[in-house]
Design a protein around this motif. Structure first.
Motif, PDB file in Angstrom:
ATOM      1  N   UNK A 131       0.810  -1.222   0.000  1.00  0.00           N
ATOM      2  CA  UNK A 131       0.000   0.000   0.000  1.00  0.00           C
ATOM      3  C   UNK A 131       0.845   1.275   0.000  1.00  0.00           C
ATOM      4  N   UNK A 134       2.112   1.876  -3.448  1.00  0.00           N
ATOM      5  CA  UNK A 134       1.102   2.438  -4.353  1.00  0.00           C
ATOM      6  C   UNK A 134       0.894   3.926  -4.079  1.00  0.00           C
ATOM      7  N   UNK A 135       0.970   4.304  -2.814  1.00  0.00           N
ATOM      8  CA  UNK A 135       0.836   5.722  -2.466  1.00  0.00           C
ATOM      9  C   UNK A 135       1.955   6.518  -3.128  1.00  0.00           C
ATOM     10  N   UNK A 138       1.766   6.504  -7.011  1.00  0.00           N
ATOM     11  CA  UNK A 138       0.661   7.375  -7.389  1.00  0.00           C
ATOM     12  C   UNK A 138       1.105   8.831  -7.356  1.00  0.00           C
ATOM     13  N   UNK A 220       7.538  15.763   0.790  1.00  0.00           N
ATOM     14  CA  UNK A 220       6.750  16.454   1.817  1.00  0.00           C
ATOM     15  C   UNK A 220       6.187  15.500   2.874  1.00  0.00           C
ATOM     16  N   UNK A 221       6.205  14.201   2.587  1.00  0.00           N
ATOM     17  CA  UNK A 221       5.722  13.253   3.594  1.00  0.00           C
ATOM     18  C   UNK A 221       6.597  13.375   4.835  1.00  0.00           C
TER      19      UNK A 221
ATOM     20  N   UNK B  13      -5.978   9.576  -1.594  1.00  0.00           N
ATOM     21  CA  UNK B  13      -5.099   8.689  -2.381  1.00  0.00           C
ATOM     22  C   UNK B  13      -5.729   7.296  -2.492  1.00  0.00           C
ATOM     23  N   UNK B  14      -5.575   6.706  -3.675  1.00  0.00           N
ATOM     24  CA  UNK B  14      -6.168   5.386  -3.934  1.00  0.00           C
ATOM     25  C   UNK B  14      -5.662   4.342  -2.929  1.00  0.00           C
ATOM     26  N   UNK B  15      -4.368   4.477  -2.557  1.00  0.00           N
ATOM     27  CA  UNK B  15      -3.758   3.477  -1.676  1.00  0.00           C
ATOM     28  C   UNK B  15      -4.462   3.412  -0.320  1.00  0.00           C
ATOM     29  N   UNK B  18      -8.500   1.746  -0.946  1.00  0.00           N
ATOM     30  CA  UNK B  18      -8.679   0.381  -1.469  1.00  0.00           C
ATOM     31  C   UNK B  18      -8.756  -0.614  -0.311  1.00  0.00           C
ATOM     32  N   UNK B  25      -3.064   8.030   7.178  1.00  0.00           N
ATOM     33  CA  UNK B  25      -2.317   8.900   6.249  1.00  0.00           C
ATOM     34  C   UNK B  25      -1.677  10.027   7.038  1.00  0.00           C
ATOM     35  N   UNK B  28       1.101  12.093   5.459  1.00  0.00           N
ATOM     36  CA  UNK B  28       0.950  12.716   4.143  1.00  0.00           C
ATOM     37  C   UNK B  28       0.519  14.165   4.308  1.00  0.00           C
ATOM     38  N   UNK B  29       1.291  15.072   3.735  1.00  0.00           N
ATOM     39  CA  UNK B  29       0.913  16.482   3.791  1.00  0.00           C
ATOM     40  C   UNK B  29       0.675  16.994   2.383  1.00  0.00           C
ATOM     41  N   UNK B  30      -0.574  17.322   2.088  1.00  0.00           N
ATOM     42  CA  UNK B  30      -0.902  17.822   0.756  1.00  0.00           C
ATOM     43  C   UNK B  30      -1.677  19.124   0.905  1.00  0.00           C
ATOM     44  N   UNK B  34      -3.259  20.451  -4.190  1.00  0.00           N
ATOM     45  CA  UNK B  34      -3.000  19.055  -4.573  1.00  0.00           C
ATOM     46  C   UNK B  34      -4.311  18.276  -4.649  1.00  0.00           C
ATOM     47  N   UNK B  38      -6.136  16.478  -7.811  1.00  0.00           N
ATOM     48  CA  UNK B  38      -6.507  15.067  -7.863  1.00  0.00           C
ATOM     49  C   UNK B  38      -7.955  14.911  -8.320  1.00  0.00           C
TER      50      UNK B  38
END
Lengths: 443, 106
Positions: A131, A134-135, A138, A220-221, B13-15, B18, B25, B28-30, B34, B38
């Motif tokens: 996963x 994929x992140x 993507x 940025x993660x 995000x798809x990940x 699913x 997440x 994750x910084x968006x 962004x 998407x």
């Protein structure tokens, strides 16, 4: 232990034929996948007993509880550990170390997958890594295919390296009494030699480029924020370290790996539950036990009984003599033959039933080669062939199918034939390298 | 069925959305930009990629308390379907039932 008494088989059938037929039918059913494999193996195990080949007591003697305990213990530990977010942390961290360069990420993810697969079981590893992969793909807007392909190989090659990395190794180690260190010294070097084959192989004709903006998105993660429970992280890292030290020392302190893994699981359950009230504890312990893949465990139990049933009738001893006739009783030839046959067989059928059958078969060769301690090269050949052979096709190993499942859901399916066309030659290359390794090191 | 949470699914995000995907997440910084991008990338995708197909339904004969339980479990409006021909008859929401209960006299 063979042929001590002639079993009283139902309807007066010949035990050899009855057990042999059940065994072949078990394989056929597993191969067609019409019925869940755990259901197949349990049904056949019961028929082995009901049909009179084995008594229930004898059947239990055939079950290798060390393998089951080791698997269950590790599944419990990893099931609890994964909630800390440490595996996501590792994947993101490694991706950022190479500045989110698509090629760099491919290499670092191969490394992370291989290392984790060596220390944990392959299925768990890919369930955690796919996963995140994929992140990242993507975000980078690159195809996930080469990454997932590489992770399949990395998980099987990494798993080859240690006693606990892949079920065939657990079974061989347990049945033959080979220690964690034996596996590390004999198989890990080969894993290190074969691993670089993956990125080299994938370089051919594949362009992986990402625009700077997409790469920035990955940069940025914040991997530190992936750790969702730092207390749990400390507890589980402590226990994992303890368990690894335990595995290394197990042989010297006269303990079996299953005890080490189970004790580790028990300690981690104590640490994570002690401060909680009883109802919260039952909920958490229940959740932890749900993480154990009971399908795999019961598949093993049934299979052990079926194979033991066949073994007691003397069928495997006969097969062992046939194999020795073919190889002329020459040890190097036998070792290399086991390596290649295991590899091709493991690509086609699940390697677990194959190895379960091969173990008693090889044990029967001890007389020819001058004692059980002379069989070592044959065990390493079996381990290498069955672990690496899993790379040959999508059905070769459970981890492959898990990755294919993710690919499918991400809309970039990995199809059976295209995968095999690429994977089978690479698998054969790894077996070729293994042949040289086995020959040069042991003969 | 298509609702506002289907749009949310497109923005994530798809990940993560699913089956067996990422459970968190937190790292994750968006930016809003962004997320907007998407959603925009999905502009030409058919609606079928995000609509929900396994929805619970009720029929005109479903008892009131059972209907309430289904609503409670799903936290969204539920389609009312004719069991004979699977035709959609309408939608029922918390508010519909709530109003009925409030306006009823004990």
């Amino acid at each position: 232990m063979h042929n001590i008494h002639q079993p009283d088989v139902i309807f007066g059938f010949d035990p050899l034929w009855f057990a042999g037929a059940l065994f072949v039918f078990t394989y056929a059913m597993i191969l067609t996948e019409r019925l869940n494999r755990a259901v197949v193996s349990l049904t056949m195990a019961c028929l082995m007993i009901l049909g009179g080949v084995l008594t229930q007591e004898a059947a239990f003697q055939g079950v290798d509880f060390n393998t089951l305990g080791l698997l269950t213990g590790m599944m419990l530990i990893v099931g609890i550990t994964k909630d800390s977010g440490v595996f996501q942390y590792l994947a993101i961290w490694s991706a950022k170390r190479v500045n989110a360069d698509p090629w760099g990420i491919l290499v670092t993810l191969v490394l992370v997958t291989a290392i984790l697969s060596a220390l944990l079981d392959n299925v768990t590893t890919v369930l955690l890594i796919a996963p995140v992969t994929l992140l990242i793909t993507d975000a980078l807007k690159v195809s996930a295919y080469p990454y997932l392909f590489a992770e399949i190989f990395a998980s099987n090659i990494g798993g080859t390296a240690t006693l606990i990395g892949d079920p065939p190794n657990i079974m061989i180690g347990s049945a033959v009494g080979l220690s964690f260190n034996d596996f590390l010294f004999n198989l890990a070097p080969l894993s290190l030699i074969v691993l670089p084959l993956i990125p080299i192989y994938l370089i051919w004709g594949r362009k992986l480029v990402a625009d700077p903006q997409s790469r920035q998105q990955v940069m940025n993660y914040r991997e530190a924020d992936a750790i969702t429970d730092s207390r749990l992280l400390k507890q589980s890292m402590f226990v994992l370290a303890l368990v690894m030290v335990g595995f290394i020392l197990a042989h010297d302190i006269g303990q079996q790996p299953a005890t080490i893994a189970m004790f580790g699981a028990a300690v981690l359950l104590i640490l994570t539950n002690l401060p909680k009230d009883p109802s919260e504890q039952s909920k958490r312990v229940h959740k932890a036990f749900c993480e154990v893949e009971w399908i795999t465990i019961f598949f093993f139990i049934g299979l052990f009984i079926v194979v033991y049933g066949v073994e007691t009738t003397g069928l495997l001893e006969m097969l062992a003599h046939q194999v020795l006739d073919l190889t002329g009783g020459d040890k190097p030839t036998t070792a290399i033959a086991i390596l290649w046959v295991s590899a091709v067989a493991s690509a086609v059928v699940d390697n677990i039933p194959f190895v379960a059958t091969m173990i008693p078969l090889i044990e029967n060769m001890a007389v020819t080669f001058g004692g059980p301690e002379e069989l070592a090269p044959l065990w390493w050949s079996l381990a290498l062939g069955s672990c690496l052979g899993g790379n040959g096709s999508l059905v070769g190993a459970s981890a492959n199918l898990i990755v294919a499942g993710f690919a499918e859901r991400a809309g970039q399916p990995i199809r059976f034939l295209p995968f095999m066309l690429m994977a089978f030659p690479l698998m054969l290359m790894s077996i070729l390298v293994s042949s040289f390794y086995v020959y040069l090191r042991y003969f | 069925m298509f609702g506002v949470n289907c749009l949310l699914k497109l923005v994530l995000p798809k990940a993560a959305v699913m089956e067996k995907g990422l459970t968190s997440l937190s790292f994750v910084y968006e930016s809003l930009g962004d997320l907007h991008q998407r959603l925009k990338d999905m502009e030409h995708e058919p609606i079928s990629i995000c609509m929900k197909q396994d929805v619970e339904i009720v029929t005109p004969d479903t008892p009131l308390v059972e209907t309430l339980l289904v609503l409670y479990r799903n936290r969204t409006s539920i389609p009312v379907v004719d069991p004979e021909n699977n035709k959609l008859l309408g939608m029922i929401s918390y508010w519909d039932v709530g109003e009925k209960i409030l306006s009823a006299e004990g």
